[in-house]
Every structure is written in C-alpha cells, then in structure tokens.
Enzyme design. Structure first.
Site, PDB file in Angstrom:
ATOM      1  N   LYS A 103      -7.048   3.144  -2.662  1.00  0.00           N
ATOM      2  CA  LYS A 103      -7.443   3.289  -1.244  1.00  0.00           C
ATOM      3  C   LYS A 103      -7.359   4.686  -0.542  1.00  0.00           C
ATOM      4  CE  LYS A 103      -5.004   1.639   3.113  1.00  0.00           C
ATOM      5  NZ  LYS A 103      -3.743   1.229   3.678  1.00  0.00           N
ATOM      6  N   LYS A 148     -10.171   0.200  -1.567  1.00  0.00           N
ATOM      7  CA  LYS A 148      -9.884  -0.269   0.006  1.00  0.00           C
ATOM      8  C   LYS A 148     -10.306   0.960   0.970  1.00  0.00           C
ATOM      9  CE  LYS A 148      -6.483  -1.654   3.259  1.00  0.00           C
ATOM     10  NZ  LYS A 148      -5.042  -2.082   3.475  1.00  0.00           N
ATOM     11  N   ASP A 188       0.865  -1.120  -0.043  1.00  0.00           N
ATOM     12  CA  ASP A 188       0.134  -0.136   0.018  1.00  0.00           C
ATOM     13  C   ASP A 188       0.975   1.118  -0.045  1.00  0.00           C
ATOM     14  OD1 ASP A 188      -1.742  -2.143   0.704  1.00  0.00           O
ATOM     15  OD2 ASP A 188      -2.828  -1.059   2.051  1.00  0.00           O
TER      16      ASP A 188
END
Length: 223
Positions: A156, A186, A93
């Site tokens: 995300k 996400k 991430d």
C-alpha cells in the site's frame, strides 16, 4: 491497443476501502461511514483500531496497525493487529518502519512485517503500508520484495498522513511491476477526484483507500 473504456461506478466501488482514520473521529461518524459505505456499494470500511468492534454486516472491516508513523515496536504492532482481528477486523493495514527503509535496512523491514504476519496468522488480509512518497525507487522495490517474502497480501502506498505526500501513479506502477500480480496494490493518500483514481487504477492499483469516496465515484459513469 489498450482498452480506454473507463471503469463503471460499481466497478470502482468494488475496489474501495471507505476510510475514516481521523484522530477526532467519533462513534457517530463511524456509524455514518458504515451507512454511506452500504449506500455507495464499496468493498470495505477502514477505521482506527480503537473504534472496533464495528457493526458492518455485508462489508469487510479493515483497520490499521502502527499507524500512522510506523515507529512502534514490532511486537506492539503485532499485538495491536491481533487484538483488532479478535474484535472483528478482516484486514489489517500495517505501517512499516519507514526510517529502516530509508536507511536501507530491509532486513529490519522484513522482520517487522513477519512479526505482524505471525501475530494474525491466516486470520486476516495483511496490507503493508510503505509510505512510497518518502522512499527512493530502489527502496520501494526492496520494501515490496520484503513484503512479499514476509507473507503480505498487499503493498500500500501511503498512510495519507506523511508530509512527503500520498499516492502517485509512478509509485503504484513500480509497486505493481515488482509484485507482478502476486500481491495486491492499494493506492491511498490524497485521492480526491475520479481522474486521480482512474490514473492509479490504470497504473496497477487493485484497491483504493478513499475518504472522499462519494465525490470520486460521482466522476465515473454508471454504465
């Protein structure tokens, strides 16, 4: 009419990255995270890259790069991500340069993501943290487009560390509409209740980043 049946506890667990990214986290706490993740039946754990490698058989191991500010040189982010994958991370991430997005320099955002994508190649899932609470709707859309062009696998919402806040249903909905199912979405940052998690899933989140997974899952039906 849309199906209003709430997802089951196991269905939600299968979408959770059980997360420990506190700077004071210890190896013992990471071990406890892994044990709890197995007990809860979540999809993945997410830990700081300095905690790798982690023994977590049966779980996906995720980590972060350029975290939490995003103000690292792209080559540093790429090197951090590559090392993490070498040490067993299956998902990374990364945090974009949020300031570049705020300034409307989406070419710089694209280049930043491309650098990390190229560093890990096809060895890891790449999630792109956009820090949505700090961005305008226009910037959210443009950064999501950049993430897709750069080869990201997910967009995300948040690190959970930005003072502007974490995930919102509005941002998730906008992100989901922009990537149109081609990328995952996400939601992370400030998700502490089943109600909040359910709202984000309904808005289009396909993965949840949670540090309070047990409390959130307790609010969903078992069957």
């Amino acid at each position: 009419m849309a199906d209003s049946t709430p997802p089951t506890r196991s269905e939600v667990a299968a979408r959770i990255d059980h997360t420990l990214l506190a700077p004071e986290a210890t190896p013992a706490e990471v071990d406890a995270l892994v044990a709890e993740a197995r007990e809860l039946g979540v999809y993945a754990i997410c830990v700081s890259p300095s905690m790798l490698p982690v023994r977590a058989e049966g779980l996906v191991v995720a980590t972060v790069a350029g975290f939490p500010s995003g103000k690292h040189h792209s080559l540093v982010k790429g090197a951090e991500a590559r090392l993490a994958v070498d040490q067993g991370a299956a998902e990374v991430d990364m945090v974009i340069d949020v300031g570049a997005a705020v300034a409307g320099d989406y070419t710089a955002v694209l280049a930043d993501i491309v650098t990390v994508r190229e560093a890990v190649a096809d060895r890891a899932v790449l999630k792109v943290i956009i820090e949505s609470a700090a961005l305008s709707d226009e910037a959210i859309v443009e950064v999501c487009r950049a993430a897709e062009r750069a080869g990201g696998d997910f967009v995300k919402t948040s690190t959970g560390f930005h003072p502007a806040g974490g995930a919102s249903a509005h941002a998730v909905r906008l992100m989901a509409e922009t990537v149109g199912g081609r990328l995952g979405v996400k939601a992370s940052g400030g998700i502490r209740t089943a109600e909040a998690a359910a709202e984000l899933l309904a808005a289009g989140a396909t993965r949840l980043g949670l540090s309070k997974s047990r409390a959130v899952l307790a609010g969903f039906p078992e069957h």
